[in-house]
Write a protein that holds these residues in place. Structure first.
Motif, PDB file in Angstrom:
ATOM      1  N   LYS A  74       0.836  -1.200   0.000  1.00 44.46           N
ATOM      2  CA  LYS A  74       0.000   0.000   0.000  1.00 44.46           C
ATOM      3  C   LYS A  74       0.871   1.249   0.000  1.00 44.46           C
ATOM      4  O   LYS A  74       1.795   1.376   0.805  1.00 44.46           O
ATOM      5  N   ASP A  75       0.568   2.160  -0.908  1.00 44.55           N
ATOM      6  CA  ASP A  75       1.293   3.423  -0.996  1.00 44.55           C
ATOM      7  C   ASP A  75       0.722   4.389   0.034  1.00 44.55           C
ATOM      8  O   ASP A  75      -0.311   5.019  -0.185  1.00 44.55           O
ATOM      9  N   THR A  76       1.377   4.523   1.168  1.00 42.42           N
ATOM     10  CA  THR A  76       0.845   5.346   2.254  1.00 42.42           C
ATOM     11  C   THR A  76       1.131   6.832   2.054  1.00 42.42           C
ATOM     12  O   THR A  76       0.647   7.665   2.820  1.00 42.42           O
ATOM     13  N   SER A  78       0.542   8.312  -0.957  1.00 47.70           N
ATOM     14  CA  SER A  78      -0.309   8.761  -2.051  1.00 47.70           C
ATOM     15  C   SER A  78      -1.565   9.445  -1.518  1.00 47.70           C
ATOM     16  O   SER A  78      -2.064   9.130  -0.435  1.00 47.70           O
ATOM     17  N   LYS A  79      -2.084  10.405  -2.298  1.00 44.95           N
ATOM     18  CA  LYS A  79      -3.356  11.035  -1.930  1.00 44.95           C
ATOM     19  C   LYS A  79      -4.495  10.031  -2.018  1.00 44.95           C
ATOM     20  O   LYS A  79      -5.496  10.141  -1.331  1.00 44.95           O
ATOM     21  N   ASP A  80      -4.320   9.034  -2.898  1.00 47.36           N
ATOM     22  CA  ASP A  80      -5.293   7.952  -3.009  1.00 47.36           C
ATOM     23  C   ASP A  80      -4.956   6.899  -1.952  1.00 47.36           C
ATOM     24  O   ASP A  80      -4.076   6.066  -2.145  1.00 47.36           O
ATOM     25  N   LYS A  81      -5.627   6.947  -0.810  1.00 50.79           N
ATOM     26  CA  LYS A  81      -5.296   6.074   0.316  1.00 50.79           C
ATOM     27  C   LYS A  81      -5.578   4.603   0.039  1.00 50.79           C
ATOM     28  O   LYS A  81      -5.173   3.728   0.794  1.00 50.79           O
ATOM     29  N   GLN A  83      -4.668   3.085  -2.825  1.00 49.14           N
ATOM     30  CA  GLN A  83      -3.764   2.637  -3.877  1.00 49.14           C
ATOM     31  C   GLN A  83      -2.904   1.481  -3.381  1.00 49.14           C
ATOM     32  O   GLN A  83      -2.106   1.628  -2.459  1.00 49.14           O
TER      33      GLN A  83
END
Length: 414
Positions: A74-76, A78-81, A83
């Motif tokens: 998980k890309d923590t 990113s603005k897209d939580k 993602q």
């Protein structure tokens, strides 16, 4: 070497003489663990690895046979939580310290109730004070008068550090950890018991920091010992193609890595040379690179040595990036401005705390976490130039950093 009382006190006149008999002197090493981590990562990337910051391993991917074949990440940042990415691999290595049991539980398809946890999280906390308040030219180790645990007082980064504690730290979550009031008193009491007329108090504390050790619980005799008596050895487990490593110390990180590769050998077709511990000297642990940039010759010898150790093959890049005024020291520190600029440009800085606490250490050694007007104005300028932060982004990062620093890197609420 053993020093009798009179000989030792001639060299260390501020040590209390009550009940003092003598002292033994020994040699040890000191490091900056953040720079060591960054140097290892850089060497790995140079050899073909990918290192991605703020990417969290959320869960494991398993096949029909129950073997681990990858992980969901998980890309923590990113603005897209939401993602996430699925990455497949023949073997997954979990080097997640005190959090290692979490993924092991998934690999073995057990619940928290049935899983026999191996990791015993232990909190260690430190205090940072000025050299003027407690001048030290060497490290001291002594037994705390209350519980006879070994405590250290040592010079570091133009400051004096008092540490460490050793306390069970359940339960774990994803938050940072901070020192407690009891630990503050414990370390102040220890230090004041050793030094004459020091009388350190909370007003003398510049900053604090705490971390969680991944101790391997010794359940062999069925008795629970204090954290300080647990072994500091590392352990490596293989569970359905998940290799987990935890425990150990920085000084044996190469041997730990070799033990991990030996476990991976059971899954991968690795050549035996990959797991052989060849005798090497200190210069061969990291690639020794002779800088060629003309700015290097203008630096004092102690700074040359520091930068070579911290940045290795990237030192010429750091010097090329540096503005002329960046070769000056950040006031009252051993850090030069070029180190801050280099970290912002090349070391995956996402937040201000990355830059001030985990790439450089100015947030620990300068008052108010380096957020005094003179220092913060220059840091702001660097962040705007190298990270592209506008005024709004800067203010957001300052607010985030200030809250985090007050909560985890300063004194706890009374």
């Amino acid at each position: 070497k053993y020093f009798k009382k009179d000989a030792f006190l001639r060299l260390n006149p501020n040590i209390k003489q009550d009940k003092f008999l003598g002292a033994s002197q020994f040699s040890d090493a000191i490091t900056d663990d953040s720079r060591l981590v960054m140097r290892v990562l850089d060497e790995a990337i140079h050899d073909g690895a990918h290192a991605i910051n703020y990417l969290k391993a959320e869960s494991l991917i398993t096949n029909e046979q129950g073997l681990v074949v990858g992980a969901t990440l998980k890309d923590t940042a990113s603005k897209d939580k939401d993602q996430t990415y699925k990455v497949h691999a023949k073997v997954v290595v979990s080097a997640t310290g005190a959090w290692a049991d979490t993924l092991r539980m998934q690999a073995r398809e057990q619940t928290e109730q049935s899983f026999n946890k191996q990791i015993r999280p232990s909190r260690g906390s430190h205090l940072v004070v000025s050299q003027e308040r407690l001048p030290t030219s060497q490290a001291y180790t002594f037994l705390h008068p209350a519980d006879k645990r070994a405590v250290f007082v040592f010079p570091w980064e133009n400051r004096t550090v008092l540490g460490t504690t050793d306390l069970d730290h359940p339960p774990l979550n994803d938050e940072e950890v901070g020192i407690t009031n009891e630990e503050v008193d414990y370390l102040l009491d220890a230090t004041n018991s050793l030094f004459n007329e020091t009388d350190l108090n909370r007003k003398d504390i510049i900053s604090t920091w705490a971390g969680v050790r991944p101790l391997i619980a010794d359940s062999g005799n069925g008795k629970r010992v204090s954290p300080s008596k647990e072994k500091r050895d590392h352990s490596v487990w293989l569970d359905n193609n998940l290799v987990t490593v935890s425990g150990g110390k920085l000084t044996t990180f190469r041997l730990i890595a070799l033990d991990v590769l030996k476990k991976c050998q059971k899954v991968l077709a690795l050549d035996d040379s990959a797991t052989q511990n060849q005798a090497i000297n200190g210069d061969q642990v990291f690639r020794k690179v002779a800088p060629i940039h003309p700015k290097f010759a203008t630096l004092p010898s102690d700074l040359q040595q520091r930068l070579q150790g911290f940045y290795g093959r990237k030192l010429d890049t750091l010097l090329e990036l540096a503005h002329e005024e960046d070769l000056a020291y950040v006031p009252d520190s051993n850090t030069i401005w070029a180190e801050i600029r280099f970290a912002a440009c090349f070391e995956q800085v996402i937040h201000l705390d990355d830059l001030l606490l985990r790439r450089t250490r100015v947030g620990l050694i300068l008052p108010h976490g380096a957020m005094t007007p003179l220092i913060s104005t220059r840091i702001k300028q660097i962040c705007q130039q190298e990270l592209g932060w506008n005024e709004q982004k800067w203010q957001q990062e300052v607010a985030r950093y200030s809250e985090l620093w007050q909560r985890y890197y300063h004194l706890p609420a009374a």
